[in-house]
Design a protein around this motif. Structure first.
Motif, short mmCIF file in Angstrom:
data_model
loop_
_atom_site.label_atom_id
_atom_site.label_comp_id
_atom_site.label_asym_id
_atom_site.label_seq_id
_atom_site.Cartn_x
_atom_site.Cartn_y
_atom_site.Cartn_z
N ARG A 21 2.45 -1.43 -3.15
CA ARG A 21 1.99 -0.24 -2.43
C ARG A 21 0.58 -0.49 -1.94
NH1 ARG A 21 6.71 1.38 -1.42
NH2 ARG A 21 7.90 2.06 -3.20
N THR A 22 0.36 -0.27 -0.66
CA THR A 22 -0.96 -0.51 -0.09
C THR A 22 -1.70 0.78 0.21
OG1 THR A 22 0.01 -0.70 2.10
CG2 THR A 22 -0.33 -2.74 0.88
N ALA A 23 -0.97 1.90 0.35
CA ALA A 23 -1.62 3.17 0.65
C ALA A 23 -0.69 4.32 0.29
CB ALA A 23 -2.00 3.25 2.12
N LEU A 24 -1.29 5.44 -0.05
CA LEU A 24 -0.56 6.69 -0.19
C LEU A 24 -0.88 7.52 1.04
CD1 LEU A 24 -1.50 7.58 -3.88
CD2 LEU A 24 0.61 6.52 -3.07
N VAL A 25 0.10 8.19 1.61
CA VAL A 25 -0.14 9.02 2.79
C VAL A 25 0.38 10.43 2.54
CG1 VAL A 25 -0.11 7.07 4.39
CG2 VAL A 25 1.99 8.33 3.94
N ASP A 60 -7.21 -5.27 1.00
CA ASP A 60 -6.68 -5.93 2.18
C ASP A 60 -6.61 -4.93 3.34
OD1 ASP A 60 -6.31 -8.27 0.70
OD2 ASP A 60 -4.30 -7.65 0.09
N PRO A 61 -6.74 -5.43 4.57
CA PRO A 61 -6.63 -4.53 5.72
C PRO A 61 -5.26 -3.86 5.79
CG PRO A 61 -7.46 -6.68 6.38
CD PRO A 61 -7.02 -6.80 4.95
N VAL A 62 -5.26 -2.59 6.12
CA VAL A 62 -4.03 -1.82 6.28
C VAL A 62 -4.07 -1.23 7.67
CG1 VAL A 62 -2.71 0.15 5.44
CG2 VAL A 62 -4.00 -1.24 3.83
N ALA A 63 -3.08 -1.49 8.47
CA ALA A 63 -3.06 -0.95 9.83
C ALA A 63 -1.63 -0.96 10.36
CB ALA A 63 -3.96 -1.76 10.75
N GLY A 64 -1.38 -0.09 11.32
CA GLY A 64 -0.07 -0.05 11.97
C GLY A 64 0.49 1.36 11.95
N ARG A 65 1.65 1.49 12.56
CA ARG A 65 2.33 2.79 12.63
C ARG A 65 3.08 3.02 11.32
NH1 ARG A 65 3.68 6.42 16.49
NH2 ARG A 65 5.58 7.59 16.13
N PHE A 66 2.87 4.18 10.72
CA PHE A 66 3.56 4.54 9.49
C PHE A 66 5.00 4.94 9.82
CE2 PHE A 66 5.04 7.51 6.29
CZ PHE A 66 4.75 6.82 5.13
N ARG A 67 5.94 4.48 9.00
CA ARG A 67 7.34 4.85 9.17
C ARG A 67 7.88 5.38 7.86
NH1 ARG A 67 8.43 -0.70 11.69
NH2 ARG A 67 8.71 -1.08 9.50
N GLY A 74 -6.77 2.60 10.52
CA GLY A 74 -5.87 1.96 11.47
C GLY A 74 -4.41 2.30 11.27
N ILE A 75 -4.13 3.36 10.51
CA ILE A 75 -2.75 3.79 10.27
C ILE A 75 -2.42 4.90 11.26
CG2 ILE A 75 -1.13 4.74 8.60
CD1 ILE A 75 -3.05 3.65 6.40
N GLU A 76 -1.38 4.70 12.03
CA GLU A 76 -0.97 5.65 13.06
C GLU A 76 0.10 6.58 12.50
OE1 GLU A 76 1.25 5.53 17.37
OE2 GLU A 76 0.35 3.70 16.59
N ALA A 77 -0.07 7.89 12.70
CA ALA A 77 0.89 8.88 12.23
C ALA A 77 2.21 8.75 13.00
CB ALA A 77 0.33 10.28 12.42
N PRO A 78 3.33 9.05 12.35
CA PRO A 78 4.62 8.99 13.04
C PRO A 78 4.78 10.09 14.08
CG PRO A 78 4.93 9.74 10.79
CD PRO A 78 3.49 9.35 10.93
N VAL A 79 3.99 11.16 13.94
CA VAL A 79 3.99 12.27 14.91
C VAL A 79 2.55 12.45 15.36
CG1 VAL A 79 4.49 14.71 15.25
CG2 VAL A 79 5.96 13.34 13.74
N GLN A 137 -3.22 11.86 6.46
CA GLN A 137 -4.27 11.22 5.68
C GLN A 137 -3.73 10.10 4.82
OE1 GLN A 137 -7.06 14.21 3.98
NE2 GLN A 137 -5.52 15.64 4.77
N ALA A 138 -4.64 9.21 4.45
CA ALA A 138 -4.26 8.06 3.61
C ALA A 138 -5.30 7.81 2.54
CB ALA A 138 -4.10 6.81 4.48
N LEU A 139 -4.82 7.28 1.45
CA LEU A 139 -5.66 6.76 0.39
C LEU A 139 -5.25 5.30 0.25
CD1 LEU A 139 -7.64 6.96 -1.98
CD2 LEU A 139 -5.72 7.74 -3.39
N VAL A 140 -6.11 4.41 0.69
CA VAL A 140 -5.81 2.97 0.67
C VAL A 140 -6.00 2.44 -0.74
CG1 VAL A 140 -6.42 0.73 1.64
CG2 VAL A 140 -6.39 2.75 3.11
N LEU A 141 -5.02 1.70 -1.23
CA LEU A 141 -5.01 1.21 -2.60
C LEU A 141 -5.31 -0.27 -2.73
CD1 LEU A 141 -1.75 3.05 -3.70
CD2 LEU A 141 -4.11 3.81 -4.03
N THR A 142 -5.74 -0.90 -1.67
CA THR A 142 -5.98 -2.34 -1.67
C THR A 142 -7.25 -2.65 -0.88
OG1 THR A 142 -5.05 -4.49 -1.07
CG2 THR A 142 -4.50 -2.65 0.36
#
Length: 70
Positions: free
Chosen positions: A12-16, A56-63, A36-41, A49-54
């Motif tokens: 797990r890299t993030a909680l949203v 490491d870089p986290v980015a992209g569209r959330f699915r 850098g996390i894009e919402a699905p809507v 919102q996100a809580l990053v748990l790492t």
């Protein structure tokens, strides 16, 4: 967000969540777009919102999983 590592475990890299910024910031959540996390809507905007748990870089569209229909 997670990465499947052969089915044995999932990293797990993030909680949203979708919620009120003023409330969730006390738990270290921040607008996902800051990481850098894009919402699905798109209309969810800053409330997605996100809580990053790492470190490491986290980015992209959330699915969400297909069962959620989003």
């Amino acid at each position: 967000m997670g990465a499947d590592r052969g089915g044995a475990s999932t990293a797990r890299t993030a909680l949203v969540l979708l919620g009120e910024n003023a409330y969730y910031e006390r738990f270290d959540f921040a607008p996902a777009s800051r990481n850098g996390i894009e919402a699905p809507v798109a209309s969810w905007g800053q409330h997605f919102q996100a809580l990053v748990l790492t470190d490491d870089p986290v980015a992209g569209r959330f699915r969400y999983a297909a069962a959620f229909g989003l």
